[in-house]
Write an enzyme that holds these catalytic residues in place. Structure first.
Site, short mmCIF file in Angstrom:
data_model
loop_
_atom_site.label_atom_id
_atom_site.label_comp_id
_atom_site.label_asym_id
_atom_site.label_seq_id
_atom_site.Cartn_x
_atom_site.Cartn_y
_atom_site.Cartn_z
N ASP A 1 -12.40 32.07 16.95
CA ASP A 1 -11.58 31.92 18.16
C ASP A 1 -12.05 32.91 19.21
O ASP A 1 -11.99 34.13 19.01
CB ASP A 1 -10.11 32.18 17.83
N TYR B 1 -11.96 37.52 27.00
CA TYR B 1 -12.18 38.64 26.07
C TYR B 1 -13.43 39.45 26.46
O TYR B 1 -13.64 40.54 25.98
CB TYR B 1 -12.30 38.15 24.62
N HIS C 1 -6.15 28.59 28.77
CA HIS C 1 -5.70 29.81 28.11
C HIS C 1 -4.23 30.12 28.40
O HIS C 1 -3.47 30.47 27.51
CB HIS C 1 -6.59 30.98 28.55
#
Ligand SMILES: Nc1nc2[nH]cnc2c(=O)[nH]1
Length: 838
Positions: A46, A51, A114
């Site tokens: 994932d 990130y 997201h």
């Protein structure tokens, strides 16, 4: 070791339940961690653009490909996510490309929105303005806009798409607007945030849940759930029971997967990565003990007033978010009510505007009505797309429709005005110059949107499929060349039995109904499976996606395996009654969906059941009835042996009260003279299904010319799954072909069907068979506007090319014989656009 469990998404892809997360894994550590995870056996990764560690993740993946013998890209399930500054549709594909480039991959298995939050588009991941200390929210782009953009992404670059942090309301919004159910909703989920309503909703819709922050969150100064005394105690119990080393993390990970969810723990410590992979199973008592950890509800990831920079938006509708300036812009059915001339305690005029583009209200009011109001207000109304009043609009161009079997009308330069979903007027021929005058003459002072069809385009009525088995959608094409009864036993019952599972039913029916709509079937008469609940889901899906439908729960209490048979005549009837009530509540006016009584055929129903269904038909004198009728020799002989006291099937069904002007009789291959007379006198309709009739062990041809000569109503049916095709264009061609065979075998007595006759059978003829001849089937003024925009020239099609000298009649013929769904560029049902090809 991992238990290696995988689940199937609604796209057909499989996802390992235990995955590996990379959120908050620092660059410098994450590449190594991913490599360790793949070595330990994890196959589900994932990731996310935000990130900011994907380039390093890529290094870990590539290293694993080199070092782990036999490991290939297709062994991995890789998820990444679209960030909030990438919501504008025009940047979505570029965002995916960038993400793939960072990862050094050709495709993702899953791409998620997201957050249901859009930030200002641009290079900054967290755009801020000088005037405030929060991020700049872009509330002019809606979730529907972004979701539609994800749906357009090429399959070559992403296999499945889904969402993250979506509430039920947001999921409903995007599903209603597009008819497409996300494959996954990734949400914060752990014992302290169990979200039962969202989980139940996702199960019903067939949305897979992936849990993030499964251990809680160590940013907030509270112990992770895995370190609580309770979790440790349960771990000790499980260790004792299983003789394994079990940690609190193993317990929470096992709990997270109960119900078929996936979970994505993150760690950068090799020993923890490996230990998390040592999966255990919990007993129901242990699961209950973990459940009990949820006494103090806690959401750790709420952007408003928690994140830095702050997101001034109410995402979850929770009390803590009440001070937020922004609400999520869902997009679907969000309409603005603008009050004009308001005055205290006066009756005022209200215009309801459709918000069509997510940016600004459309300038054309959909409808105007009066309300009493005692204050100034601007109200934001959320109305589902189906509830929303249908707009008035006009289409100008060529229309082609049948007035009768022998009267095909091709009318060029025609103006069709559609109001409240119905054909308000039809003017032909008129020049384009006169369009504004005509609309003014009809009383329209405000502009009415007019769609001018291109030269290569024309309008036809939507197709009516009079015989369709929705639960056979996944078995089309399977099992040819065998007898009907063998095919039922060997292929069909096992497929239909799967509809016991509501999540499967919703997934399959969503695919089926949108597949039929795509092919221009605006009305279908559906057989459901034997399951009342799944049949309700089918009706709901038709309503949601906007297809007109007759939906039946199949009655069958014998001559099928015990695992796929109604328990008794009584239970079959009770379930049917409950089903009828449900549909009547769903669509009380039967505007779009109505129930149809569906005894599968006499072989599968005891006499008592047939008689009681006949009683139900008498109690509901509006309700259509459908069954299979004289379909094959083996079926007829078996029926005769079961009901020796009746002369033939017409005699049998009539005696049971099941033969009347509402009966839709599928197949009718071998009718006795007496039966034809009865069908004509009683006004029954025939669903002619030439594809399935010629696919079984014997090539069977129904004598359609004879039925038409006798004045019996006839329509066409795909009989999808017995028929391999779900296209009415294919059915029309087959109807022509088998009628040609019949012409030969009768030495010309039964002339073959012309293309115009086949077209009549696929539209108005079918509507008459389904009892809808007064409502749909052609463009008679007053009928509902169920229509297809056909384009003879599309880039990706294979229709015979349209040449300069081709008149519209030739283009129409080319479309019927060589066109396909790529030429169906618009689909309307009841005046609503239910499908539009980009
Ligand atoms: N074609 C066809 N005939 C049937 N007769 C009984 N059930 C069926 C079915 O599912 N398909």
């Amino acid at each position: 070791m991992s238990l290696g469990r995988k689940v199937t998404l609604n796209t057909g892809a499989t996802i390992p339940q235990l995955g590996f997360g990379t959120w908050q894994s620092e660059p410098g550590q994450v590449g190594e961690a991913v490599y360790e995870a793949l070595k330990a056996g994890y196959r589900h990764l994932d990731l996310a653009t935000i990130y900011q560690n994907q380039k390093e993740v890529a290094v870990g993946i590539q290293r694993a490909f080199k070092d782990i013998p036999g490991l290939k890209r297709e062994d991995l399930f890789i998820t990444s996510k679209l960030w909030n500054n990438q919501h504008r549709p025009e940047v979505v594909e570029a965002a995916l490309d960038e993400c793939l480039a960072e990862l050094g991959l050709d495709y993702l298995d899953l791409y998620l929105i997201h957050w249901p939050v859009a930030f200002e588009k641009g290079d900054k991941l967290f755009p801020t303005a000088e005037s405030s200390n929060g991020v700049v929210i872009d509330n002019d782009v809606s979730l529907v806009d972004t979701w539609k953009a994800l749906l357009k992404l090429p399959k070559s670059k992403v296999r499945s798409v889904g969402v993250s942090n979506f509430t039920i309301e947001y999921l409903e919004g995007i599903i209603k607007a597009t008819g497409v159910v996300p494959a996954v909703n990734q949400i914060e989920r752990h014992p302290r945030l169990q979200q039962p309503e969202l989980i139940a909703y996702a199960k019903e819709k067939g949305i897979h849940i992936t849990a993030y922050s499964a251990f809680g969150n160590n940013n907030v100064g509270e112990p992770l759930l895995i370190n609580t005394p309770e979790a440790k105690k349960i771990a000790e119990q499980v260790a004792k029971r299983t003789g394994k080393t079990v940690t609190g993390a193993n317990v929470i990970l096992a709990w997270s997967q109960v119900g078929g969810h996936s979970v994505i723990p993150k760690s950068v410590t090799p020993s923890r990565i490996a230990q998390n992979f040592q999966e255990v199973e919990l007993t129901p008592e242990e699961i209950a003990e973990v459940d009990a950890l949820g006494k103090n509800r806690r959401r750790f990831n709420r952007p408003y007033n928690l994140y830095t920079p702050n997101w001034d938006i109410n995402v979850f509708g929770e009390p803590e978010e009440q001070g937020a300036k922004y609400k999520v812009n869902i997009g679907c059915g969000t309409s603005l009510i603008i009050l004009e001339n308001p005055a205290v305690n006066a009756v005022i005029s209200v215009n309801l505007y459709e918000r069509t583009d997510g940016i600004a209200p459309h300038s054309v009011p959909l409808t105007t009505f009066n309300v009493s109001c005692n204050c100034w207000q601007v109200v934001d109304l959320t109305v589902s797309s189906m509830e929303m009043s249908t707009p008035t609009f006009a289409i100008y161009g060529t229309i082609i429709h049948s007035l009768s079997l022998t009267d095909l009308q091709i009318q060029e330069n025609t103006l069709v005005l559609v109001k409240s979903g119905k054909i308000h007027s039809l003017d032909s021929p008129v020049s384009t110059d006169h369009v504004p005058t005509i609309l003014r003459d009809r009383g329209y002072t405000d502009p009415v949107p007019v769609r001018y069809l291109e030269r290569s385009q024309f309008l036809i009525p939507g197709f009516v499929d009079t015989h369709n088995h929705a639960p056979q959608w996944a078995q089309r094409g399977i099992g040819r060349g065998i007898s009907l009864l063998d095919w039922l036993d060997k292929v069909t019952f096992a497929h239909e039995a799967k509809f016991k599972d509501p999540a499967y039913a919703r997934r399959m029916y969503s695919s089926c109904v949108s597949g039929f709509l795509k092919q221009g079937i605006t009305t279908a008469s559906y057989y459901g499976s034997k399951h009342g609940d799944a049949s309700k889901i089918l009706a709901e899906v038709c309503l949601e996606l906007g297809q007109r439908a007759l939906v039946g729960k199949c009655n069958m209490n014998r001559h099928a395996p015990g695992w796929y048979s109604d328990e008794s005549a009584e239970s079959s009837l009770n379930e049917t009654r409950d089903f009828l009530d449900h549909i009547s509540r769903l669509d009380p006016g039967h505007d779009l969906v109505q129930p149809v009584l569906t005894p599968r055929f006499a072989i599968s129903c005891e006499e008592h059941l047939l008689r009681r269904l006949g009683d139900l038909a008498a109690e509901n004198p509006w309700m259509p009835i459908q069954t299979h009728f004289n379909e094959a020799r083996d079926e007829m002989e078996f029926t005769k042996s079961l009901f020796p006291g009746f002369r033939n099937e017409a005699d049998l069904y009539e005696s049971m009260g099941l033969l009347n002007s509402r009966s839709i009789l599928a197949h009718c291959i071998f009718l006795q003279d007496e039966e034809m007379t009865r069908l004509r006198d009683l006004g029954c309709g025939i669903a002619h299904c030439p594809i399935s009739n010629t696919c079984m062990s014997v090539y069977m041809v129904a004598p359609i010319r004879e039925y038409l000569r006798r004045g019996i109503k006839v329509g066409l049916g795909t009989d999808s799954g017995g028929g391999f095709s779900s296209s009415m264009l294919e059915v029309m061609k087959h109807a022509f072909l088998v009628s040609n065979a019949r012409q030969t075998s009768t030495d010309g007595k039964d002339a073959s069907l012309s293309l115009a006759e086949c077209f009549f059978l696929a539209t108005l003829g079918g509507a008459q068979v389904c009892g809808l001849g007064e409502r749909i089937g052609n463009f008679t003024v007053g009928k509902e506007f169920d229509a297809l925009v056909i384009d003879g020239v599309v880039d990706d099609g294979v229709m015979a090319p349209v040449e300069d000298e081709d008149g519209i009649g030739i283009v129409f013929e080319k479309f019927l014989m060589t066109g396909d769904d790529r030429n169906i560029v618009g689909v309307f049902v009841g005046g609503r656009t239910v499908r539009e090809r980009a």
